[in-house]
Scaffold this motif. Sequence first.
Motif, PDB file in Angstrom:
ATOM      1  N   TYR A 191       0.959  -1.270  -0.143  1.00 26.59           N
ATOM      2  CA  TYR A 191       0.029  -0.088   0.106  1.00 26.59           C
ATOM      3  C   TYR A 191       0.750   1.375  -0.024  1.00 26.59           C
ATOM      4  N   GLY A 192       2.189   1.301  -0.332  1.00 26.69           N
ATOM      5  CA  GLY A 192       3.113   2.239  -0.270  1.00 26.69           C
ATOM      6  C   GLY A 192       2.909   3.080   1.061  1.00 26.69           C
ATOM      7  N   LEU A 193       2.822   2.428   2.264  1.00 26.94           N
ATOM      8  CA  LEU A 193       2.606   2.832   3.563  1.00 26.94           C
ATOM      9  C   LEU A 193       4.028   3.279   4.027  1.00 26.94           C
ATOM     10  N   LEU A 194       4.082   4.493   4.626  1.00 24.11           N
ATOM     11  CA  LEU A 194       5.161   4.690   5.453  1.00 24.11           C
ATOM     12  C   LEU A 194       5.310   3.923   6.899  1.00 24.11           C
ATOM     13  N   GLY A 195       3.878   3.812   7.354  1.00 24.78           N
ATOM     14  CA  GLY A 195       3.536   3.080   8.436  1.00 24.78           C
ATOM     15  C   GLY A 195       2.214   3.453   8.979  1.00 24.78           C
ATOM     16  N   ILE A 196       1.740   2.917  10.367  1.00 16.46           N
ATOM     17  CA  ILE A 196       0.678   3.337  10.725  1.00 16.46           C
ATOM     18  C   ILE A 196       1.006   4.094  12.128  1.00 16.46           C
ATOM     19  N   PRO A 197       1.275   5.113  12.012  1.00 14.54           N
ATOM     20  CA  PRO A 197       1.925   5.787  13.339  1.00 14.54           C
ATOM     21  C   PRO A 197       0.744   6.346  14.165  1.00 14.54           C
ATOM     22  N   MET A 198       0.933   6.463  15.426  1.00 16.02           N
ATOM     23  CA  MET A 198       0.059   6.457  16.461  1.00 16.02           C
ATOM     24  C   MET A 198      -0.146   8.097  16.530  1.00 16.02           C
ATOM     25  N   ILE A 199      -1.456   8.334  16.946  1.00 13.77           N
ATOM     26  CA  ILE A 199      -1.839   9.894  17.265  1.00 13.77           C
ATOM     27  C   ILE A 199      -2.212  10.069  18.744  1.00 13.77           C
ATOM     28  N   ASP A 200      -2.906   8.966  19.232  1.00 16.35           N
ATOM     29  CA  ASP A 200      -3.461   8.977  20.593  1.00 16.35           C
ATOM     30  C   ASP A 200      -3.336   7.543  21.224  1.00 16.35           C
ATOM     31  N   THR A 201      -2.923   7.639  22.319  1.00 17.92           N
ATOM     32  CA  THR A 201      -2.873   6.344  22.899  1.00 17.92           C
ATOM     33  C   THR A 201      -2.734   6.526  24.366  1.00 17.92           C
ATOM     34  N   ARG A 202      -3.623   5.615  25.298  1.00 17.41           N
ATOM     35  CA  ARG A 202      -3.756   5.519  26.546  1.00 17.41           C
ATOM     36  C   ARG A 202      -3.672   4.116  27.061  1.00 17.41           C
TER      37      ARG A 202
END
Lengths: 138, 138, 138, 138
Positions: free
Chosen positions: D52-63
């Motif tokens: 999918y030509g992704l850089l990644g699936i970076p986190m934007i909010d985590t708890r």
Amino acid sequence: MFSNRKEISVEWGDCDPAGIVYYPRFFEYFDSCTNALFEKAGFRKPELLKKYGLLGIPMIDTRAQFYAPASFGETVVVESRITDWGRTSFQVEHKLYKGERLAAEGTEKRVWTVRDTTAENGIRSEPIPQEVKDKFEK
Amino acid sequence: MFSNRKEISVEWGDCDPAGIVYYPRFFEYFDSCTNALFEKAGFRKPELLKKYGLLGIPMIDTRAQFYAPASFGETVVVESRITDWGRTSFQVEHKLYKGERLAAEGTEKRVWTVRDTTAENGIRSEPIPQEVKDKFEK
Amino acid sequence: MFSNRKEISVEWGDCDPAGIVYYPRFFEYFDSCTNALFEKAGFRKPELLKKYGLLGIPMIDTRAQFYAPASFGETVVVESRITDWGRTSFQVEHKLYKGERLAAEGTEKRVWTVRDTTAENGIRSEPIPQEVKDKFEK
Amino acid sequence: MFSNRKEISVEWGDCDPAGIVYYPRFFEYFDSCTNALFEKAGFRKPELLKKYGLLGIPMIDTRAQFYAPASFGETVVVESRITDWGRTSFQVEHKLYKGERLAAEGTEKRVWTVRDTTAENGIRSEPIPQEVKDKFEK
């Protein structure tokens, strides 16, 4: 000779911006492999520490050579064995394979270490019990 | 001889259940010290990679010896210098001090590495530019 | 309000194959910032633990939000302050800036924790001494 | 509902001087569990990024919330599932068990991210392909 094989999945978080394992992580792999080797010999680390009053088995000398990079998503296999027992120290050897290929090697010299509040650093070495050594001869 | 001194605060998260630096973290320290050495010579890592089309300067052989433990809350100083330049590789030496005391030493052999999709591992070494070496002679 | 600012250099080893800080490292940054906040208030972590017989100040609830990535070679600044004192727990807030830009925020709830071999997990909370809280009011 | 269970051995090097898992390591555990969840759905991370030509699936909010400590030598089990699919982001939930006991929980919001040299940070979000979402409905 007594040895252990441990499979390790290379995680995304183990890899650096070059996309390959950040080399300090290989030392984390090797450390977990030494613990796994002791566990196979009958000494899980928590019980090992408790039974012998150990602070740990800290490293005093370690070297690693890297022949081929590994990347996230790969599974590597590490073969570990103790190559020498001294009075208070011992040496461990790790061979890390990607498939058939030897990708990295590590050697360790560790010390059987207890707390001693009278010692310079609060710790000192102690003779390794023979019953521990014996378990690796099986 | 060109060298760099870097102060490092030992963090709680760098230490293991024995209360001392978990030894793979020393390799993280040394890695940051090699980067700081290059930065002092005029090559911040992001620009170094961009300017020379480098993937990185991966480790192929490293050894560390630990003479005294370090614990959280302590500040150590690492002196780093390049001890040898080869055609495509170089060697780095780190001396880590707690106050006056040499607490650890590390040596590294690293390779000037570029991507090459035709190479076996997708990477290959390349000659280190003379202008890079020259900056460490000043 | 009592707060601390801490500069952090983003290291190569903090970054993942996407070339940006691997997000668990932000929690390591925040943890070191909480320790630095206490240090500014007069409580270096080793002495804090010794003086109050603490096992630590373990986390029970933490959240972070990431607004902009950070990459190796960048320097970020984290502003930290305690936003609430409970009887046995307290809350910390971190704001991480890249230049003027708020790049990440973190909140923490931590517990003042001592060993207790009779407790379920071998640890239990204890009231935070008023003299500790007072030092953050200056 | 589609979910994954992953066993994780708590390593010595994951633990801090309090002898319990240093909490940023739980986020490393959760990250590897999200990758394992995708792998179970048919998307190993290296292929996912490439396809999918992704850089990644970076986190934007985590708890994360921590109810009971874990220590080296223990094995924990993490149950992971996707709780919500947005257009360009998705949410993941992790439940970490020690035996029958829920010891920690984590939630994540991640973004489907591609490189875009014209974007402010060099990256931007993109709609998540329906075929990806579909694989988690099985």
